[in-house]
Each structure stands twice: as structure tokens, then as C-alpha cells.
Design a protein around this motif. Structure first.
Motif, mmCIF file in Angstrom:
data_model
loop_
_atom_site.group_PDB
_atom_site.id
_atom_site.type_symbol
_atom_site.label_atom_id
_atom_site.label_comp_id
_atom_site.label_asym_id
_atom_site.label_seq_id
_atom_site.Cartn_x
_atom_site.Cartn_y
_atom_site.Cartn_z
ATOM 1 N N VAL A 167 -73.443 35.371 -13.214
ATOM 2 C CA VAL A 167 -72.159 35.136 -12.546
ATOM 3 C C VAL A 167 -71.444 36.476 -12.314
ATOM 4 O O VAL A 167 -70.379 36.736 -12.873
ATOM 5 C CB VAL A 167 -71.274 34.156 -13.344
ATOM 6 N N PRO A 168 -72.001 37.348 -11.484
ATOM 7 C CA PRO A 168 -71.406 38.667 -11.269
ATOM 8 C C PRO A 168 -70.101 38.591 -10.487
ATOM 9 O O PRO A 168 -69.741 37.549 -9.924
ATOM 10 C CB PRO A 168 -72.488 39.393 -10.460
ATOM 11 N N GLY A 169 -69.419 39.716 -10.446
ATOM 12 C CA GLY A 169 -68.160 39.823 -9.721
ATOM 13 C C GLY A 169 -67.154 40.623 -10.522
ATOM 14 O O GLY A 169 -66.582 41.593 -10.037
ATOM 15 N N ALA A 197 -60.676 36.933 -13.758
ATOM 16 C CA ALA A 197 -60.793 38.330 -14.190
ATOM 17 C C ALA A 197 -60.672 39.283 -13.009
ATOM 18 O O ALA A 197 -60.949 38.933 -11.855
ATOM 19 C CB ALA A 197 -62.127 38.545 -14.891
ATOM 20 N N ARG A 198 -60.309 40.514 -13.318
ATOM 21 C CA ARG A 198 -60.204 41.572 -12.314
ATOM 22 C C ARG A 198 -61.588 41.940 -11.788
ATOM 23 O O ARG A 198 -62.609 41.720 -12.458
ATOM 24 C CB ARG A 198 -59.507 42.790 -12.907
ATOM 25 N N ASP A 205 -66.672 42.950 -7.613
ATOM 26 C CA ASP A 205 -66.478 42.531 -6.230
ATOM 27 C C ASP A 205 -65.834 41.149 -6.221
ATOM 28 O O ASP A 205 -66.377 40.198 -6.796
ATOM 29 C CB ASP A 205 -67.806 42.490 -5.481
ATOM 30 N N ALA A 206 -64.674 41.029 -5.580
ATOM 31 C CA ALA A 206 -63.924 39.773 -5.611
ATOM 32 C C ALA A 206 -64.657 38.650 -4.877
ATOM 33 O O ALA A 206 -64.634 37.493 -5.317
ATOM 34 C CB ALA A 206 -62.540 39.987 -5.007
ATOM 35 N N THR A 270 -57.544 41.217 -4.660
ATOM 36 C CA THR A 270 -57.442 42.624 -4.283
ATOM 37 C C THR A 270 -56.019 43.133 -4.475
ATOM 38 O O THR A 270 -55.812 44.242 -5.001
ATOM 39 C CB THR A 270 -57.887 42.806 -2.820
ATOM 40 N N ARG A 271 -55.036 42.345 -4.061
ATOM 41 C CA ARG A 271 -53.631 42.744 -4.258
ATOM 42 C C ARG A 271 -53.305 42.870 -5.745
ATOM 43 O O ARG A 271 -52.683 43.849 -6.171
ATOM 44 C CB ARG A 271 -52.692 41.720 -3.625
ATOM 45 N N ARG A 272 -53.733 41.883 -6.512
ATOM 46 C CA ARG A 272 -53.405 41.870 -7.932
ATOM 47 C C ARG A 272 -54.082 43.036 -8.666
ATOM 48 O O ARG A 272 -53.460 43.711 -9.492
ATOM 49 C CB ARG A 272 -53.824 40.532 -8.550
#
Length: 313
Positions: A167-169, A197-198, A205-206, A270-272
């Protein structure tokens, strides 16, 4: 990882969960330990019929100002295991954590078990090996771990069946462990009122995280979910919490509940992430955790040193 293999792995995970929901004998016992200093939750998971156990995301206590380590958090897991006469078969890491040091080598020395992480730890070792300017003596092949898991790999915990979902990202190497009717997704998900998570670490990568989370949210609603962190989301909640269900995440997660599109999530994340400071312990944590929880080798004076790259991250 092909779409077919991804779907097959998810479907197998769902079948394990449904079997456990139908048969209580296939459900693990889970005891969680919360370390408020790092907001980390470690889990001891065991098969009640055989007393075979796994330890997930352990914590080595680390006082950064003094550079001293200690073992109170890990010793609490050891006491629990020994008091219940459990046998540790696995020491599992969901990823190379950036907010705490792993106690895996200490626990392995005391309790045994095989140390495992995702195969993409090789990517983390390559990226951070360069950041820390590690020499050729630092192995970038994952050999610091006993087992490197790929998406869909299967293992057993006593009589319980378990499987692994990549479950990457958040990081390239993130895994979710499915054991019976329980899933341990690491930092992929937080409590529904806190979100996700960030994704701004190297290799994060979001868009990838959104797709990973959708795999998890397609599991049965009754699946028990045991999280790796909690921060008490405002407003109103005053207690730390780390257990929820897939149904609660799917319908109520403030970042990825039903109806939130991939593009909406990516824009929000991305904003957060642009507002977040670097984790307090990221430099010591990743430096140690990408090496299987082992600190750098002692230098000529017998002392171990952690590196602090300046003006790089």
C-alpha cells in the motif's frame, strides 16, 4: 505490480477476513501498546489456539537531546509475551518509520522471530543511503531483514492465515498485514476523524496513496483495523484511539470517505503536506530503521554516531 496481481491479492485478503468473520477460531487476539512520546501504537498479535505471536511496529525509546536509548516500551511487549507464554514467530514492520526508532533487533534478541518488511525497502535504502552518504559497506539489498514481502505474499501465524498488501504512497515500502479479520495498515490510514498520512517524504505520492487506500476500503466493512498512530483529532475527542473498522473508514474518514475523488484527495493532501514540519525524529529514525533497526557501527573510539545532514531536506 500488475492490476491483476493487485486484485488477486486484495481478493485473497478479503477471503481471509470473511472466513475469520464466520469462524471466531480464525480471529487473532490483539493487544496494543501506545507510546505517547512518538504517538506510536505497537501491536502484539497472537493465535489463541497455538499462542504463536507477531510483534508489529515496535518502539525503541530515544531521547534526542542526550542521544540515549532505552527499552521501556519494548520491555512492556516482552512482559506481555512472557506472561502469556506466547512464542514470537514474526517481528513485522509496516514500513521504515520516520517518527520513531524500531526496537526490532532488541526484541528479536530477547524473543526470537523473523524480522520482515516490504521488498520496496530497497528503494528506501537507495534514496536515503545517498542522503546520508552511506558508504559501500551499507547494504542496499534488504539483507538486514529476514523476509522481504511482496504484494500478495502469504504466511501463517500458528493456525491463522495471513497475507500482505503493498500500500505505497506514504512511503514506497508501506505494507498492510491482514491476519484473520484484522488489518494493520501502518501509516496508510489514521482514525476516521484524523484522516490519512502525509505523502511528501522522498518516494511518497498522494495519488498512489489514494489508490492504495481504495484497496483497503474495498475489504469487508466488519474488518478490524489497528492503526500505527493517533494524535487526538480536534474538536472534542480527548482520548487516544487506534482501533476502528473498514466500514467506519470508508464512510467517515475525513480525507477519503465515499464521494471524495482522487483529484480532490490529491489537491487536499498536497496543500496540507506543504504546511507540515518535518517529523522531529526523521533523521535518526530513517537512518536506523532502513538498517533493520540497527544503529551505525561503532567508530574507532567504540561510540556509535548518527549523521545530521545540513541544509539538505
Amino acid at each position: 505490480m500488475s492490476a491483476l496481481s493487485s486484485d488477486t491479492a486484495r481478493d485473497h485478503a478479503a477471503s481471509l477476513i470473511n472466513a475469520a468473520l464466520a469462524d471466531p477460531r480464525k480471529r487473532p487476539v490483539v493487544k496494543s501498546f501506545f507510546d505517547e512520546a512518538t504517538f506510536t501504537v505497537s501491536h502484539v498479535v497472537h493465535d489463541p489456539s497455538t499462542k504463536k505471536a507477531a510483534l508489529i511496529d515496535s518502539v525503541l525509546d530515544f531521547d534526542q537531546p542526550s542521544g540515549r536509548t532505552s527499552h521501556a516500551s519494548a520491555d512492556a511487549l516482552i512482559t506481555y509475551v512472557e506472561d502469556r507464554d506466547l512464542t514470537v514467530d514474526w517481528i513485522l514492520e509496516t514500513h521504515a518509520h520516520a517518527d520513531h526508532l524500531s526496537a526490532a533487533p532488541y526484541l528479536q534478541d530477547k524473543l526470537g522471530g523473523r524480522l520482515a518488511i516490504g521488498h520496496e525497502i530497497l528503494t528506501v535504502q537507495d534514496v536515503f543511503g545517498k542522503i546520508f552518504n552511506e558508504g559501500t559497506e551499507f547494504r542496499r539489498d534488504g539483507s538486514q531483514f529476514d523476509q522481504l514481502f511482496n504484494d500478495g505474499d502469504r504466511f501463517t501465524l500458528g493456525s491463522l492465515e495471513a497475507t500482505v498488501l503493498h500500500v505505497p504512497g506514504h512511503t514506497p515500502a508501506c505494507l498492510a498485514y491482514v491476519i484473520g479479520d484484522a488489518v494493520f495498515p501502518g501509516d496508510t490510514l489514521f482514525m476516521p476523524d484524523y484522516g490519512t498520512a502525509r505523502c511528501d517524504f522522498p518516494g511518497g505520492d498522494a495519488r498512489t496513496l489514494y489508490r492504495s487506500i481504495q484497496r483497503l476500503l474495498s475489504l469487508p466493512d466488519e474488518t478490524r483495523v489497528f492503526l500505527c498512530h493517533d494524535y487526538k483529532a480536534p474538536p472534542g475527542r480527548t482520548e487516544f484511539a487506534w482501533e476502528t473498522t473498514i466500514g467506519a473508514e470508508r464512510t467517515g474518514n475525513i480525507h477519503v470517505r465515499e464521494g471524495i475523488s482522487e483529484d480532490e484527495f490529491v489537491a487536499m493532501r498536497t496543500r496540507r503536506d506543504a504546511t507540515l514540519a518535518m517529523p522531529r525524529l526523521i533523521l535518526p529514525s530513517v537512518q536506523v530503521n532502513m538498517n533493520g533497526g540497527r544503529p551505525p557501527e561503532p567508530e574507532s573510539n567504540g561510540t556509535r554516531y548518527l549523521k545530521l545532514p545540513l541544509n539538505l531536506l
